[in-house]
Motif scaffolding. Structure first.
Motif, PDB file in Angstrom:
ATOM      1  N   LEU A  81       0.828  -1.212   0.000  1.00 52.59           N
ATOM      2  CA  LEU A  81       0.000   0.000   0.000  1.00 52.59           C
ATOM      3  C   LEU A  81       0.861   1.260   0.000  1.00 52.59           C
ATOM      4  O   LEU A  81       0.581   2.219  -0.730  1.00 52.59           O
ATOM      5  CB  LEU A  81      -0.921  -0.017   1.228  1.00 52.59           C
ATOM      6  N   ILE A  82       1.928   1.256   0.769  1.00 52.33           N
ATOM      7  CA  ILE A  82       2.834   2.407   0.796  1.00 52.33           C
ATOM      8  C   ILE A  82       3.485   2.596  -0.577  1.00 52.33           C
ATOM      9  O   ILE A  82       3.548   3.709  -1.092  1.00 52.33           O
ATOM     10  CB  ILE A  82       3.901   2.240   1.897  1.00 52.33           C
ATOM     11  N   GLU A  83       3.943   1.517  -1.189  1.00 47.29           N
ATOM     12  CA  GLU A  83       4.576   1.609  -2.510  1.00 47.29           C
ATOM     13  C   GLU A  83       3.605   2.107  -3.571  1.00 47.29           C
ATOM     14  O   GLU A  83       3.971   2.915  -4.429  1.00 47.29           O
ATOM     15  CB  GLU A  83       5.182   0.260  -2.921  1.00 47.29           C
ATOM     16  N   ILE A  84       2.374   1.652  -3.523  1.00 46.31           N
ATOM     17  CA  ILE A  84       1.345   2.137  -4.465  1.00 46.31           C
ATOM     18  C   ILE A  84       1.167   3.637  -4.300  1.00 46.31           C
ATOM     19  O   ILE A  84       1.115   4.384  -5.279  1.00 46.31           O
ATOM     20  CB  ILE A  84       0.008   1.393  -4.260  1.00 46.31           C
ATOM     21  N   ASN A  85       1.078   4.086  -3.056  1.00 43.92           N
ATOM     22  CA  ASN A  85       0.895   5.515  -2.800  1.00 43.92           C
ATOM     23  C   ASN A  85       2.123   6.322  -3.204  1.00 43.92           C
ATOM     24  O   ASN A  85       1.991   7.442  -3.705  1.00 43.92           O
ATOM     25  CB  ASN A  85       0.533   5.757  -1.340  1.00 43.92           C
ATOM     26  N   LYS A  86       3.311   5.781  -3.008  1.00 45.03           N
ATOM     27  CA  LYS A  86       4.520   6.481  -3.458  1.00 45.03           C
ATOM     28  C   LYS A  86       4.503   6.656  -4.974  1.00 45.03           C
ATOM     29  O   LYS A  86       4.854   7.720  -5.493  1.00 45.03           O
ATOM     30  CB  LYS A  86       5.772   5.716  -3.041  1.00 45.03           C
ATOM     31  N   LYS A  87       4.065   5.611  -5.685  1.00 46.44           N
ATOM     32  CA  LYS A  87       3.979   5.701  -7.148  1.00 46.44           C
ATOM     33  C   LYS A  87       2.946   6.734  -7.586  1.00 46.44           C
ATOM     34  O   LYS A  87       3.070   7.319  -8.658  1.00 46.44           O
ATOM     35  CB  LYS A  87       3.651   4.337  -7.749  1.00 46.44           C
TER      36      LYS A  87
END
Length: 94
Positions: A67-73
């Motif tokens: 979820l954090i990686e998706i939001n960073k993208k």
């Protein structure tokens, strides 16, 4: 904390007539993630500040990492292991 009068809480977020261009969410809990998603979807530049590395502590941490990686993208900035010393009004730092 010095400058606390410049902070808003989750109820203030819900009654805004329009979103600001930039938002800082202090804490990386479920409400913060919900508001981050909403703000980012409407074009807001979003930053999340967390005092430690434990995000959404009651959820599966492997899922949380995704979820954090998706939001960073999507352009959300995350800062972990950070402490706030004081809050200043935006107009006082221009």
């Amino acid at each position: 904390m010095k400058g606390q009068e410049y902070l808003s809480d989750s109820s203030d977020f819900l009654i805004q007539k329009e979103l600001p261009k930039k938002a800082l969410f202090i804490g990386a809990g479920i409400i913060s993630f919900a508001f981050t998603t909403i703000a980012k979807a409407f074009g807001c530049d979003v930053t999340v500040l967390q005092h430690d590395e434990l995000v959404l502590k009651n959820f599966d941490q492997e899922f949380v990492s995704v979820l954090i990686e998706i939001n960073k993208k999507r352009g959300v900035s995350f800062f972990f292991n950070d402490e706030i010393e004081r809050i200043s009004s935006y107009s006082s730092i221009r």
